[in-house]
Motif scaffolding. Structure first.
Motif, PDB file in Angstrom:
ATOM      1  N   ASP A 265       0.828  -1.198   0.000  1.00 45.78           N
ATOM      2  CA  ASP A 265       0.000   0.000   0.000  1.00 45.78           C
ATOM      3  C   ASP A 265       0.864   1.249   0.000  1.00 45.78           C
ATOM      4  O   ASP A 265       0.478   2.290  -0.522  1.00 45.78           O
ATOM      5  CB  ASP A 265      -0.927  -0.009   1.215  1.00 45.78           C
ATOM      6  CG  ASP A 265      -2.096   0.932   1.033  1.00 45.78           C
ATOM      7  OD1 ASP A 265      -2.700   0.919  -0.058  1.00 45.78           O
ATOM      8  OD2 ASP A 265      -2.390   1.698   1.967  1.00 45.78           O
ATOM      9  N   THR A 266       2.050   1.145   0.615  1.00 41.82           N
ATOM     10  CA  THR A 266       3.056   2.197   0.523  1.00 41.82           C
ATOM     11  C   THR A 266       4.341   1.581  -0.014  1.00 41.82           C
ATOM     12  O   THR A 266       4.558   0.374   0.087  1.00 41.82           O
ATOM     13  CB  THR A 266       3.345   2.842   1.893  1.00 41.82           C
ATOM     14  OG1 THR A 266       3.842   1.834   2.785  1.00 41.82           O
ATOM     15  CG2 THR A 266       2.095   3.477   2.468  1.00 41.82           C
ATOM     16  N   VAL A 267       5.193   2.424  -0.591  1.00 46.07           N
ATOM     17  CA  VAL A 267       6.510   1.976  -1.040  1.00 46.07           C
ATOM     18  C   VAL A 267       7.556   2.770  -0.269  1.00 46.07           C
ATOM     19  O   VAL A 267       7.267   3.830   0.288  1.00 46.07           O
ATOM     20  CB  VAL A 267       6.697   2.155  -2.558  1.00 46.07           C
ATOM     21  CG1 VAL A 267       5.705   1.289  -3.315  1.00 46.07           C
ATOM     22  CG2 VAL A 267       6.557   3.616  -2.968  1.00 46.07           C
ATOM     23  N   ALA A 268       8.776   2.254  -0.242  1.00 49.66           N
ATOM     24  CA  ALA A 268       9.843   2.894   0.526  1.00 49.66           C
ATOM     25  C   ALA A 268      10.972   3.339  -0.392  1.00 49.66           C
ATOM     26  O   ALA A 268      11.227   2.727  -1.431  1.00 49.66           O
ATOM     27  CB  ALA A 268      10.374   1.944   1.595  1.00 49.66           C
ATOM     28  N   VAL A 269      11.646   4.412   0.023  1.00 47.76           N
ATOM     29  CA  VAL A 269      12.789   4.958  -0.701  1.00 47.76           C
ATOM     30  C   VAL A 269      14.053   4.645   0.093  1.00 47.76           C
ATOM     31  O   VAL A 269      14.147   4.962   1.283  1.00 47.76           O
ATOM     32  CB  VAL A 269      12.651   6.481  -0.896  1.00 47.76           C
ATOM     33  CG1 VAL A 269      13.880   7.049  -1.604  1.00 47.76           C
ATOM     34  CG2 VAL A 269      11.378   6.806  -1.677  1.00 47.76           C
ATOM     35  N   TYR A 270      15.038   4.036  -0.580  1.00 47.28           N
ATOM     36  CA  TYR A 270      16.303   3.652   0.041  1.00 47.28           C
ATOM     37  C   TYR A 270      17.451   4.314  -0.720  1.00 47.28           C
ATOM     38  O   TYR A 270      17.366   4.517  -1.935  1.00 47.28           O
ATOM     39  CB  TYR A 270      16.491   2.133   0.001  1.00 47.28           C
ATOM     40  CG  TYR A 270      15.409   1.348   0.702  1.00 47.28           C
ATOM     41  CD1 TYR A 270      15.546   0.957   2.027  1.00 47.28           C
ATOM     42  CD2 TYR A 270      14.238   0.994   0.028  1.00 47.28           C
ATOM     43  CE1 TYR A 270      14.553   0.230   2.670  1.00 47.28           C
ATOM     44  CE2 TYR A 270      13.239   0.277   0.663  1.00 47.28           C
ATOM     45  CZ  TYR A 270      13.402  -0.106   1.982  1.00 47.28           C
ATOM     46  OH  TYR A 270      12.408  -0.814   2.618  1.00 47.28           O
ATOM     47  N   THR A 271      18.532   4.616  -0.014  1.00 43.95           N
ATOM     48  CA  THR A 271      19.682   5.249  -0.653  1.00 43.95           C
ATOM     49  C   THR A 271      20.980   4.623  -0.170  1.00 43.95           C
ATOM     50  O   THR A 271      21.042   3.984   0.888  1.00 43.95           O
ATOM     51  CB  THR A 271      19.740   6.762  -0.352  1.00 43.95           C
ATOM     52  OG1 THR A 271      20.091   6.956   1.026  1.00 43.95           O
ATOM     53  CG2 THR A 271      18.416   7.442  -0.636  1.00 43.95           C
ATOM     54  N   THR A 272      22.030   4.864  -0.961  1.00 43.57           N
ATOM     55  CA  THR A 272      23.396   4.550  -0.552  1.00 43.57           C
ATOM     56  C   THR A 272      24.330   5.440  -1.362  1.00 43.57           C
ATOM     57  O   THR A 272      24.014   5.792  -2.510  1.00 43.57           O
ATOM     58  CB  THR A 272      23.731   3.064  -0.768  1.00 43.57           C
ATOM     59  OG1 THR A 272      24.948   2.740  -0.082  1.00 43.57           O
ATOM     60  CG2 THR A 272      23.895   2.731  -2.236  1.00 43.57           C
ATOM     61  N   PRO A 273      25.461   5.856  -0.817  1.00 42.97           N
ATOM     62  CA  PRO A 273      26.392   6.690  -1.591  1.00 42.97           C
ATOM     63  C   PRO A 273      26.905   5.960  -2.829  1.00 42.97           C
ATOM     64  O   PRO A 273      27.101   4.736  -2.809  1.00 42.97           O
ATOM     65  CB  PRO A 273      27.528   6.958  -0.593  1.00 42.97           C
ATOM     66  CG  PRO A 273      26.907   6.788   0.753  1.00 42.97           C
ATOM     67  CD  PRO A 273      25.892   5.700   0.590  1.00 42.97           C
TER      68      PRO A 273
ATOM     69  N   ASN B  88      32.422  -5.262  -4.919  1.00 39.41           N
ATOM     70  CA  ASN B  88      32.539  -6.645  -4.445  1.00 39.41           C
ATOM     71  C   ASN B  88      32.346  -6.762  -2.933  1.00 39.41           C
ATOM     72  O   ASN B  88      32.978  -7.576  -2.269  1.00 39.41           O
ATOM     73  CB  ASN B  88      33.885  -7.236  -4.864  1.00 39.41           C
ATOM     74  CG  ASN B  88      34.068  -7.194  -6.372  1.00 39.41           C
ATOM     75  OD1 ASN B  88      33.189  -7.597  -7.125  1.00 39.41           O
ATOM     76  ND2 ASN B  88      35.205  -6.683  -6.816  1.00 39.41           N
ATOM     77  N   THR B  89      31.471  -5.919  -2.403  1.00 41.53           N
ATOM     78  CA  THR B  89      31.115  -5.980  -0.991  1.00 41.53           C
ATOM     79  C   THR B  89      29.594  -5.944  -0.876  1.00 41.53           C
ATOM     80  O   THR B  89      28.886  -5.747  -1.860  1.00 41.53           O
ATOM     81  CB  THR B  89      31.700  -4.797  -0.204  1.00 41.53           C
ATOM     82  OG1 THR B  89      31.190  -3.572  -0.756  1.00 41.53           O
ATOM     83  CG2 THR B  89      33.220  -4.784  -0.278  1.00 41.53           C
ATOM     84  N   THR B  90      29.079  -6.138   0.340  1.00 44.93           N
ATOM     85  CA  THR B  90      27.647  -6.032   0.592  1.00 44.93           C
ATOM     86  C   THR B  90      27.397  -4.856   1.527  1.00 44.93           C
ATOM     87  O   THR B  90      27.952  -4.797   2.624  1.00 44.93           O
ATOM     88  CB  THR B  90      27.089  -7.320   1.215  1.00 44.93           C
ATOM     89  OG1 THR B  90      27.340  -8.415   0.327  1.00 44.93           O
ATOM     90  CG2 THR B  90      25.589  -7.200   1.444  1.00 44.93           C
ATOM     91  N   THR B  91      26.576  -3.918   1.080  1.00 44.00           N
ATOM     92  CA  THR B  91      26.292  -2.692   1.814  1.00 44.00           C
ATOM     93  C   THR B  91      24.827  -2.671   2.224  1.00 44.00           C
ATOM     94  O   THR B  91      23.950  -3.049   1.438  1.00 44.00           O
ATOM     95  CB  THR B  91      26.594  -1.458   0.939  1.00 44.00           C
ATOM     96  OG1 THR B  91      27.968  -1.489   0.540  1.00 44.00           O
ATOM     97  CG2 THR B  91      26.301  -0.169   1.686  1.00 44.00           C
ATOM     98  N   VAL B  92      24.544  -2.222   3.440  1.00 48.87           N
ATOM     99  CA  VAL B  92      23.162  -2.075   3.895  1.00 48.87           C
ATOM    100  C   VAL B  92      22.639  -0.711   3.450  1.00 48.87           C
ATOM    101  O   VAL B  92      23.245   0.326   3.736  1.00 48.87           O
ATOM    102  CB  VAL B  92      23.057  -2.213   5.424  1.00 48.87           C
ATOM    103  CG1 VAL B  92      21.608  -1.999   5.877  1.00 48.87           C
ATOM    104  CG2 VAL B  92      23.550  -3.585   5.869  1.00 48.87           C
TER     105      VAL B  92
END
Length: 284
Positions: A168-176, A182-186
């Motif tokens: 019903d809602t969507v979310a906005v996510y960011t990262t620099p 070759n890494t995993t970023t939250v």
């Protein structure tokens, strides 16, 4: 925080052509080149291999660009859902970002973005095949797996933006954009957006930010939403305001939207063989 679309602006639309090659059969993203005129990048979603296409605004195929994806997957990618062009690690260079971010079952432990230095030679071919190097980076959501079909590059804040698709809602996510390869970023969750309508038609399927960073588009299956940024504010602060609802001709399965380089208009296209490409003017 929510955004509610209420105002429809009826702007002129044109069909500029059709996707000319039957290999472009499940198009799910479109983005304008930053270095080659009349060049746009499109790609297929799940079921295709690790590649994307350079085309004209009229849909003529210039080249097919292949890259090495994830060797643990038969096709190299799982479900690429959006593409964008923007800055990257080397100042003054332009990069293509391809988002392997689709997750219909919402159970992927991570999503993947591939970054490739843009080359002028991609626009010089006539349905040629080329290979390029891709740098991979993986990302996780802070609140569990999500299905997403929208990935955008913010050239002002130098950020990668992902907007979830369902609910019903969507979310906005960011990262620099200066993420480590070759890494995993939250990812960082910035806000939620609410759009009126009925599911699944209201689900967010594509988006783009203009190359000057001042205009934002999101689209669902039946609507296009538009914002103008104010004073280079964070992109999520722009998006929580009420958007304008722009003219949109509903497509077979429209999952691609992208600004033209000067930001004065935008293109949409759809899944399906030989799908038409629509051009719209943005509001004055």
């Amino acid at each position: 925080m929510g955004a509610f679309a209420k105002h429809r602006l009826f702007d002129r639309q044109d069909i500029t052509g059709t996707l000319s090659d039957k290999e472009m059969d499940e198009t799910s993203g479109i983005a304008a080149s930053s270095i080659s005129p009349d060049t746009y990048y499109v790609h297929n979603d799940s079921g295709d291999t690790s590649r994307f296409f350079a085309i004209t605004a009229g849909g003529k195929l210039k080249s097919t660009i292949y890259f090495k994806g994830d060797s643990t997957h038969k096709l190299g990618v799982q479900d690429c859902e959006d593409i964008d062009v923007g800055p990257g690690p080397q100042k003054g260079k332009s990069y293509v970002y391809l988002g392997d971010i689709g997750d219909n079952a919402q159970n992927r432990p991570y999503i993947t973005v591939y970054r490739m230095a843009e080359k002028k030679s991609w626009a010089a071919g006539d349905a040629t095949n080329v290979n390029t190097e891709a740098v991979r980076a993986d990302f996780k959501y802070p609140d569990g797996p999500k299905d997403a079909e929208t990935m955008m590059i913010d050239p002002i804040a130098q950020q990668l933006i992902i907007v979830s698709k369902r609910g019903d809602t969507v979310a906005v996510y960011t990262t620099p954009l200066k993420y480590k390869a070759n890494t995993t970023t939250v990812l960082t969750k910035r806000c939620k957006l609410y759009f009126e309508g009925f599911k699944p038609f209201k689900w967010i399927t594509a988006g783009d930010i203009s190359k000057d960073g001042q205009q934002i588009l999101l689209k669902s299956y039946d609507k296009v939403y538009y914002w103008r940024r104010q004073h280079n504010e964070p992109i999520w602060e722009t998006m929580i305001r009420k958007p304008q609802e722009l003219n949109y001709k509903v497509e077979k399965q429209g999952e691609a939207i992208g600004f033209q380089p000067d930001g004065k208009g935008y293109y949409t296209t759809s899944e399906g063989v030989f799908s038409p490409i629509y051009h719209y003017d943005v509001p004055n």
